[in-house]
Write an enzyme that holds these catalytic residues in place. Structure first.
Site, PDB file in Angstrom:
ATOM      1  N   CYS A  89      21.412  -4.251  48.802  1.00 44.20           N
ATOM      2  CA  CYS A  89      20.363  -5.095  48.206  1.00 44.20           C
ATOM      3  C   CYS A  89      20.879  -6.432  47.688  1.00 44.20           C
ATOM      4  CB  CYS A  89      19.689  -4.329  47.062  1.00 44.20           C
ATOM      5  SG  CYS A  89      18.843  -2.856  47.613  1.00 44.20           S
TER       6      CYS A  89
ATOM      7  N   LYS B 209      10.513  -8.966  44.126  1.00 44.22           N
ATOM      8  CA  LYS B 209      11.629  -8.094  44.501  1.00 44.22           C
ATOM      9  C   LYS B 209      12.896  -8.918  44.798  1.00 44.22           C
ATOM     10  CE  LYS B 209      14.197  -4.789  45.758  1.00 44.22           C
ATOM     11  NZ  LYS B 209      14.775  -3.849  44.822  1.00 44.22           N
TER      12      LYS B 209
END
Ligand SMILES: NC(=O)c1ccc[n+]([C@@H]2O[C@H](COP(=O)([O-])OP(=O)(O)OC[C@H]3O[C@@H](n4cnc5c(N)ncnc54)[C@H](O)[C@@H]3O)[C@@H](O)[C@H]2O)c1
Length: 436
Positions: free
Chosen positions: A283, A229
């Site tokens: 993010c 991720k």
């Protein structure tokens, strides 16, 4: 070892057997709420838990507390069929999905306090046979830490980090990759990485995602899934940094970056991204730090990319300042505040940062155009010189137009309205970079 009870539900005319008939989603934000509502739409009883009472109240009335296409409809249907309930404290369930925030601390390491709080809260209601999945973007090793926090709360339970073969609780890390604006679609269609603490944990988590995911489910272990991720977002950050550096080079050479990039991209193996005013959001601007702060000597490229992208808002500000100085009473139209096009999300937005700095330091009148939010954020409301107005009026009045976000509504404009203004197009939306 207890096994989760199976229950038959009717889904799209078929009777399907659910290993998890009741699932609790902890954290009902951009990730948790679409996940909870989608699970509910598949016949699962979902208990959504959030510490934010106003979010819980909105969801209990069948409303999403942020804007995302198709989400309101999904939440409304899940709540009205009583498949989704929202509340502020956890209760017993077959499985728990944790989707709480993971910002960073002053030293750029991940702030795991939200995960720790969520873990300790669910520990109180865990029972043997339960599955716990962490979805929050997390530094490598966080799922292991979550096991330890739960074990501290519940020494009676066997966790999979210490009881590999006979755990009471199964644990996995399954990152989320959905894109704001397409979340409801991508939640179902995207491939997922399922990283169990053990093979059996991976089996258990895979069974949960099979309830609603149509994309492929890729099996691995928890630390690899955690790394994947972060890698994905660091990869995006490095690529954006390259595009941003090219735009800085083009400015220095007085060349059009968008023309140069589109020509370079005619090479069959080159695909340079679009430059912009910086990198924002929850993010890409944050997650690479989880790796950089952990292994500083091994992540020089990622650190440099972060620096290049973080420097971009200041470069835009210098251009705007230079133009402001040319006018006696400058009027500046700032098009866009959000961190990306066509969303209402202002988190870490470079566009917002640029407008905040201009509001603070310049005497220019600032005309903000942001069709995706109802009113200016609190950081801008104290300035009389800063107003939120419609696009047409802003284009008509502005001496300087700064294009900060590529909202669809900004794409088509009447060129006659801007031909007398100075345009600083940070994203190449209009393909004019005319400093007059
Ligand atoms: N938003 C995205 O596009 C995206 C994409 C991929 C991954 N992620 C990751 O997913 C995680 C969640 O992100 P988000 O965008 O949904 O955040 P968010 O801020 O929108 O939502 C998080 C929610 O968790 C709640 N919360 C905080 N502590 C809690 C606790 N102890 N118990 C219950 N609820 C609690 C908050 O009130 C909030 O409503 C983050 O780690 C993020 O990096 C986000």
């Amino acid at each position: 070892m207890a096994t989760a009870k199976l229950r038959n539900v009717l889904y799209k005319g078929f009777v399907v057997e659910l290993e998890y008939s009741k699932i609790s989603v902890i954290g009902l934000g951009y990730i948790g709420l679409p996940t909870a509502a989608t699970l509910a739409s598949r016949g699962v009883d979902v208990v959504g838990v959030d510490v934010n009472e106003s979010a819980v109240n909105a969801i209990s009335k069948g409303k999403a507390h942020f804007s995302e296409p198709d989400l309101d409809m999904l939440v409304q249907s899940a709540v009205s069929t009583k498949k989704l309930r929202a509340q502020t404290t956890p209760e017993e369930a077959d499985a728990f999905i944790i989707a709480v925030p993971t910002p960073f601390l002053d030293d750029h390491s991940g702030d795991l306090s939200y995960i720790q709080a969520a873990g300790r809260a669910i520990a109180k209601v865990l029972k043997p046979g339960n599955l716990v999945i962490l979805e929050s973007t997390s530094p490598v090793g966080t799922t292991q830490k979550l096991c330890e926090w739960i074990a501290q709360e519940r020494p009676d339970l066997r966790l999979p980090d210490t009881h590999l073969d006979t755990p009471d609780i199964h644990m996995a890390y399954c990152p989320e990759r959905i894109l704001p604006g397409r979340m409801v679609f991508e939640l179902v269609e995207n491939d997922r990485i399922i990283g169990g603490m053990t093979e059996r944990c991976t089996d258990k988590a895979t069974a949960l995602y099979e309830i609603f995911v149509r994309g492929e489910l890729h099996r691995t272990n928890a630390p690899t899934a955690e790394l994947v991720k972060i890698m994905e977002n660091a990869y995006r950050d490095v690529n954006i940094a390259f595009a941003n550096e090219i735009s800085t080079v083009c400015d220095a050479l007085n060349l059009n970056a968008w023309e140069a990039i589109s020509l370079a991209n005619r090479h069959p193996r080159v695909n340079i991204l679009n430059p912009g005013p910086g990198v924002g959001g929850h993010c890409i601007a944050i997650d690479p730090w989880f790796l950089i702060s952990h292994l500083p000597e091994k992540t020089r490229l990622m650190r440099m990319a972060r620096k290049v992208n973080d420097a971009k808002p200041n470069e835009v500000l210098d251009k705007v300042r230079h133009q402001i100085d040319r006018f006696r009473k400058p009027i500046v139209a700032c098009l866009g505040l959000t961190y990306k096009p066509d969303v209402d999300d202002l988190r870490e937005s470079p566009a917002l940062h640029i407008v905040e700095v201009l509001a603070k330091e310049s005497n220019a009148e600032l005309l903000v155009v942001e069709p995706n939010i109802a009113q200016l954020p609190a950081t801008l409301t104290n300035y009389e010189r800063v107003k939120k107005i419609k696009l047409d009026e802003a284009l008509e009045r502005a001496d300087i137009i700064v294009v900060l976000v590529g909202h669809k509504k900004f794409a088509k404009i009447d060129n006659r309205k801007i031909h007398e203004s100075v345009v600083i197009d940070t994203i190449g939306l209009w393909q004019v970079n005319t400093y007059k």
